[in-house]
Design an enzyme around this catalytic site. Structure first.
Site, PDB file in Angstrom:
ATOM      1  N   GLU A 242       0.808  -1.221   0.000  1.00 32.44           N
ATOM      2  CA  GLU A 242       0.000   0.000   0.000  1.00 32.44           C
ATOM      3  C   GLU A 242       0.844   1.276   0.000  1.00 32.44           C
ATOM      4  OE1 GLU A 242      -3.728   0.073   2.288  1.00 32.44           O
ATOM      5  OE2 GLU A 242      -3.174  -1.907   2.997  1.00 32.44           O
ATOM      6  N   HIS A 258       7.825 -26.624   4.462  1.00 35.15           N
ATOM      7  CA  HIS A 258       7.151 -27.831   4.011  1.00 35.15           C
ATOM      8  C   HIS A 258       6.573 -27.677   2.613  1.00 35.15           C
ATOM      9  CE1 HIS A 258       7.619 -29.703   7.975  1.00 35.15           C
ATOM     10  NE2 HIS A 258       7.514 -28.454   8.404  1.00 35.15           N
ATOM     11  N   LYS A 352     -13.746  -0.232  -4.243  1.00 32.77           N
ATOM     12  CA  LYS A 352     -14.914  -0.023  -3.365  1.00 32.77           C
ATOM     13  C   LYS A 352     -15.993   0.766  -4.111  1.00 32.77           C
ATOM     14  CE  LYS A 352     -12.564  -0.351   1.097  1.00 32.77           C
ATOM     15  NZ  LYS A 352     -12.123   0.288   2.344  1.00 32.77           N
TER      16      LYS A 352
HETATM   17  O1  PA5 Z   1      -5.448   0.274   3.998  1.00 35.43           O
HETATM   18  C1  PA5 Z   1      -6.600   0.350   3.573  1.00 35.43           C
HETATM   19  O2  PA5 Z   1      -7.093   1.404   3.154  1.00 35.43           O
HETATM   20  C2  PA5 Z   1      -7.470  -0.873   3.596  1.00 35.43           C
HETATM   21  O3  PA5 Z   1      -6.741  -2.009   3.883  1.00 35.43           O
HETATM   22  C3  PA5 Z   1      -8.614  -0.677   4.596  1.00 35.43           C
HETATM   23  O4  PA5 Z   1      -8.140  -0.708   5.909  1.00 35.43           O
HETATM   24  C4  PA5 Z   1      -9.661  -1.753   4.358  1.00 35.43           C
HETATM   25  O5  PA5 Z   1     -10.184  -1.626   3.065  1.00 35.43           O
HETATM   26  C5  PA5 Z   1     -10.796  -1.663   5.353  1.00 35.43           C
HETATM   27  O6  PA5 Z   1     -11.282  -0.354   5.493  1.00 35.43           O
HETATM   28  P1  PA5 Z   1     -11.523   0.203   6.962  1.00 35.43           P
HETATM   29  O7  PA5 Z   1     -10.193   0.125   7.652  1.00 35.43           O
HETATM   30  O8  PA5 Z   1     -11.988   1.606   6.793  1.00 35.43           O
HETATM   31  O9  PA5 Z   1     -12.540  -0.691   7.572  1.00 35.43           O
END
Ligand code: PA5
Length: 357
Positions: A242, A258, A352
């Site tokens: 990310e 393994h 999303k």
């Molecule tokens: O880093 C991110 O943006 C995602 O991994 C979010 O954490 C994930 O989509 C879930 O969203 P939220 O943390 O708002 O529940």
């Protein structure tokens, strides 16, 4: 591959980090302290009587809070298992005898909201951790306690806000011990790491900048041993994905011995593009120590590079946060070295948006 930012130049780093992810990372020790005060709040919590299991519902950056709590539960929690649920369907064994933490930083993650509806129907005791959104509304409608955390960050930059209140709650109701004092001490340790890993620390004395530089042009694969170190490896992988926008993978000892160990042969040119990072604990099981030594030896000629990073700290809380902090800095420096803005996760947002159509 060209390195786009001179990691030895703090001003260049600040200019390149246009949305301020490094500020958030450098603010982690303060966030741990603030999260402790949120977790210690006077809000009434569900009674622990009859609770035989703790479950944490959450996805991505929020779900990581459950992984951290579960990893520390062996040492901190008093004889009850902690499981994480990352998906739409909550297993049937999570019922009215479970204490459930529903964690969503935005409060709008559909899998988590679906899970909350299921456990409320089953009569579980549910606590929310969120900065707002639909989860806040569901909590208000159902009289659920809420740890309200500050908004405006990326979920992954809010890790302490998301896991610390859960540990505090478990200690406050008598289902965990010694976690709050350990977290206070860990915040002091993180202050020291901040100096060592921060933007002002030069390349020669900053191992996170050096590793980031060595990762340019490679795919990181992060290995840890079962337990907290494996959770740190998962966090590193997600932060590389990310923040740095690189493909990255993780796995755990001893299981990887393994299967995955065999696969590091073909295609040879692809294998040589991987940089294997092995996260270590000086107190790991002696057989794990031996396995890692042999594995590194076996894989040396297959992968491009191998780097080993040892956890520092005097207990599991400190060691886990120490490793997480090392990886968080490394991923941001790698992003900048690659010319990426570490903050936006445009693909998650696009996905999303399309799901919502
Ligand atoms: O880093 C991110 O943006 C995602 O991994 C979010 O954490 C994930 O989509 C879930 O969203 P939220 O943390 O708002 O529940």
């Amino acid at each position: 591959m060209e390195i786009r930012v001179d990691l030895d130049d703090p001003a260049a780093i600040t200019d390149a980090d246009i949305s301020g992810m490094l500020d958030a990372v450098e603010g982690f020790p303060a966030q741990v302290r603030e999260a402790l005060s949120i977790g210690r709040g006077s809000m009434e919590l569900p009674a622990p009587e009859g609770v035989r299991m703790v479950a944490v519902l959450g996805m991505g950056g929020s779900g990581m809070s459950g992984d951290v709590v579960a990893a520390l539960s062996g040492e901190a929690c008093l004889g009850i298992p902690v499981v994480t649920v990352k998906g739409y369907d909550v297993p049937a064994y999570i019922d009215q005898e479970c204490l459930v933490f529903a964690v969503s930083y935005s409060g709008n993650t559909e899998e988590t909201l679906e899970g909350v509806r299921q456990v409320l129907e089953r009569g579980s005791k549910v606590v929310a951790v969120t900065s707002g959104g639909t989860l806040s509304d569901i909590a208000a409608e159902n009289g659920m306690p809420v740890f309200a955390v500050p908004g405006g960050f990326q979920p992954r930059a809010s890790l302490a806000y998301l896991f610390v209140p859960i540990l505090c709650a478990l200690e406050r109701v008598g289902l965990a011990r010694d976690v709050m004092t350990r977290l206070e001490a860990a915040a002091d340790m993180l202050d020291e790491r901040n100096v060592e890993y921060g933007r002002a620390s030069d390349l020669d004395s900053n191992p996170t900048k050096r590793l980031a530089k060595d990762l340019v042009g490679y795919v990181p694969v992060v290995y840890g041993s079962e337990g907290p170190v494996s959770v740190a490896a998962l966090r590193w992988k997600a932060q590389f994905n990310e923040n740095a926008k690189v493909a990255a993978f993780h796995n755990s000892f001893p299981e990887l011995n393994h299967n995955e160990t065999v696969g590091w042969r073909n295609p040879p040119d692809a294998c040589s593009r991987f940089h294997l990072i092995v996260l270590r604990d000086r107190e790991e099981h002696p057989r794990i120590e031996k396995r890692i030594g042999i594995t590194v030896d076996l894989l040396e000629e297959s992968v491009g590079h191998i780097t080993q990073v040892y956890a520092r700290g005097s207990n599991s809380v400190e060691k886990l946060l120490d490793l997480i902090y090392f990886g968080d800095f490394t991923s941001v420096y790698l992003a900048l070295a690659l010319g990426e803005d570490p903050t936006p996760v445009e693909r998650i947002q696009r996905l999303k948006d399309r799901l919502a159509e």
